[in-house]
Design a protein around this motif. Structure first.
Motif, PDB file in Angstrom:
ATOM      1  N   ALA A 148       0.826  -1.207   0.000  1.00  0.00           N
ATOM      2  CA  ALA A 148       0.000   0.000   0.000  1.00  0.00           C
ATOM      3  C   ALA A 148       0.860   1.257   0.000  1.00  0.00           C
ATOM      4  CB  ALA A 148      -0.936  -0.013   1.209  1.00  0.00           C
ATOM      5  N   GLU A 151       2.692   1.700  -3.502  1.00  0.00           N
ATOM      6  CA  GLU A 151       1.858   1.708  -4.701  1.00  0.00           C
ATOM      7  C   GLU A 151       2.142   2.940  -5.571  1.00  0.00           C
ATOM      8  OE1 GLU A 151      -2.857   1.336  -6.014  1.00  0.00           O
ATOM      9  OE2 GLU A 151      -2.306   1.492  -3.892  1.00  0.00           O
ATOM     10  N   ALA A 322      -0.509  -9.499  -0.484  1.00  0.00           N
ATOM     11  CA  ALA A 322      -0.690  -8.359  -1.378  1.00  0.00           C
ATOM     12  C   ALA A 322      -0.810  -8.762  -2.836  1.00  0.00           C
ATOM     13  CB  ALA A 322       0.460  -7.367  -1.197  1.00  0.00           C
ATOM     14  N   ALA A 327      -4.017  -4.257  -1.663  1.00  0.00           N
ATOM     15  CA  ALA A 327      -3.504  -4.093  -0.302  1.00  0.00           C
ATOM     16  C   ALA A 327      -4.230  -3.018   0.494  1.00  0.00           C
ATOM     17  CB  ALA A 327      -2.006  -3.797  -0.357  1.00  0.00           C
ATOM     18  N   ALA A 328      -4.366  -1.826  -0.076  1.00  0.00           N
ATOM     19  CA  ALA A 328      -4.996  -0.731   0.674  1.00  0.00           C
ATOM     20  C   ALA A 328      -6.444  -1.058   1.000  1.00  0.00           C
ATOM     21  CB  ALA A 328      -4.905   0.571  -0.114  1.00  0.00           C
ATOM     22  N   LEU A 344      -1.799   5.926   5.735  1.00  0.00           N
ATOM     23  CA  LEU A 344      -1.091   5.754   4.484  1.00  0.00           C
ATOM     24  C   LEU A 344      -0.670   7.102   3.916  1.00  0.00           C
ATOM     25  CD1 LEU A 344      -3.261   3.000   2.732  1.00  0.00           C
ATOM     26  CD2 LEU A 344      -1.057   2.713   3.878  1.00  0.00           C
TER      27      LEU A 344
END
Length: 346
Positions: A148, A151, A322, A327-328, A344
């Protein structure tokens, strides 16, 4: 496997993590197959859980491949909670891969995670199984958080996962795992863009945890399995996990085999990821919360239910957390369940 309502097998159901996983599944109205080596303990747990219409038991010793295969064939997803995975991992995972049953485990040790990718990738791909090792607090959370944070970052060079944990009360299985890892000579590491196995120098370092934890002395490297999985989706040259030195200095950590579930829940944690770019700069992100055991149980249950609801990955085989899920989004699902607060970049 079932063709109607999904059935979730929990191997090692009578342990602390297994009980949490089974209870969480039942709270969602899912059918659960309690599995392990002790028939009497499994029946007792089934009675304690109090959901006779949703709970069954099945005995499957680790040294009985036929029994493990029958267990895997009965379920849609097999969640493996019985460590140390250095010894328990491959028998259960092999049965799931050969049966085409989705598999999730709570491994922390890098070697079993590495072996799963190297040994069962082709089998799982052929049978249609999705296999996700270390979908738990240690390993899986770091893998998801790193993905995340990184990314869209084109030049990630170094990924460091820092764990700050206080109040950890180890179960018997966790203590046995820790003793194996502490005594390990040939360790798995990821340096200079390559996975390596051999002696590793253990050093003291300082990880810059954000407030309110702040910079802390850490054990580096800490042998957690995301050093195997993170390089699969982040093209970094170096990946390392670190753990606060004070965690292993606390009096209760190795003497808590008989701790109550309420006592085990009294952990405070922060998991922070630092991704440094090849040309400098980078990104940070972290999660902060309580009860590492509950977080691990929630992560595996969320993953298992996504696999059976059509929201799993499009490809089969052995995947990191992931690789299997965005993921997020997955971390936000856990935050919505009050597993932690998520921070994040951007």
């Amino acid at each position: 496997m079932n063709s109607t309502a999904p059935l979730f097998a929990v191997y090692g159901a009578t342990g602390h993590t297994g009980r949490l996983v089974a209870a969480e599944l039942l709270s969602r109205g899912q059918a659960v197959l309690l599995a392990g080596r002790n028939a009497d303990a499994l029946h007792a747990l089934a009675g304690e859980l109090g959901s006779p219409g949703l709970v069954r038991t099945q005995t499957a010793p680790l040294d009985d491949p036929a029994a493990l295969r029958r267990l895997a064939e009965a379920a849609d997803v097999l969640i493996h909670c019985a460590g140390p995975f250095t010894t328990t991992g491959m028998p259960v995972a092999t049965a799931a891969a050969e049966a085409g049953t989705h598999y999730i485990d709570h491994a922390i040790e890098p070697h079993p995670v590495k072996n799963l990718f190297e040994t069962l990738q082709a089998t799982a791909g052929r049978t249609g199984a999705v296999m996700i090792p270390q979908m738990s607090f240690y390993g899986g959370l770091g893998d998801l958080l790193a993905a995340a944070v990184a990314e869209g970052m084109p030049d990630a060079d170094r990924v460091t996962v820092g764990y700050s944990v206080t109040g950890w009360r180890m179960t018997k299985g966790a203590r046995n795992t820790a003793e194996l890892l502490i005594g390990e000579i040939d360790r798995v590491s990821f340096t200079d863009g390559a996975l390596r196995v051999g002696p590793v120098e253990i050093r003291n370092a300082v990880f810059p945890f954000p407030p309110p934890v702040g910079p802390r002395s850490v054990i580096a490297p800490f042998p957690s399995g995301e050093i195997v999985t993170i390089p699969r989706h982040i093209p970094a040259r170096t990946v390392e996990a670190q753990l606060t030195s004070s965690t292993f200095e606390e009096e209760q950590i190795f003497s808590s085999e008989d701790a109550t579930p309420e006592e085990r829940a009294r952990t405070d944690f922060m998991v922070a990821v630092q991704v440094v770019g090849a040309s400098g700069g980078g990104r940070n992100g972290h999660v902060r919360g309580h009860d590492i055991w509950r977080v691990g149980a929630l992560a595996s249950v969320v993953a298992a239910t996504l696999l059976t609801s059509g929201e799993g990955p499009s490809k089969t085989g052995v995947l990191s957390a992931a690789e299997a899920f965005p993921a997020a989004d997955f971390l936000r699902r856990l935050e919505a369940l009050e597993a932690f607060t998520l921070h994040l970049p951007g």
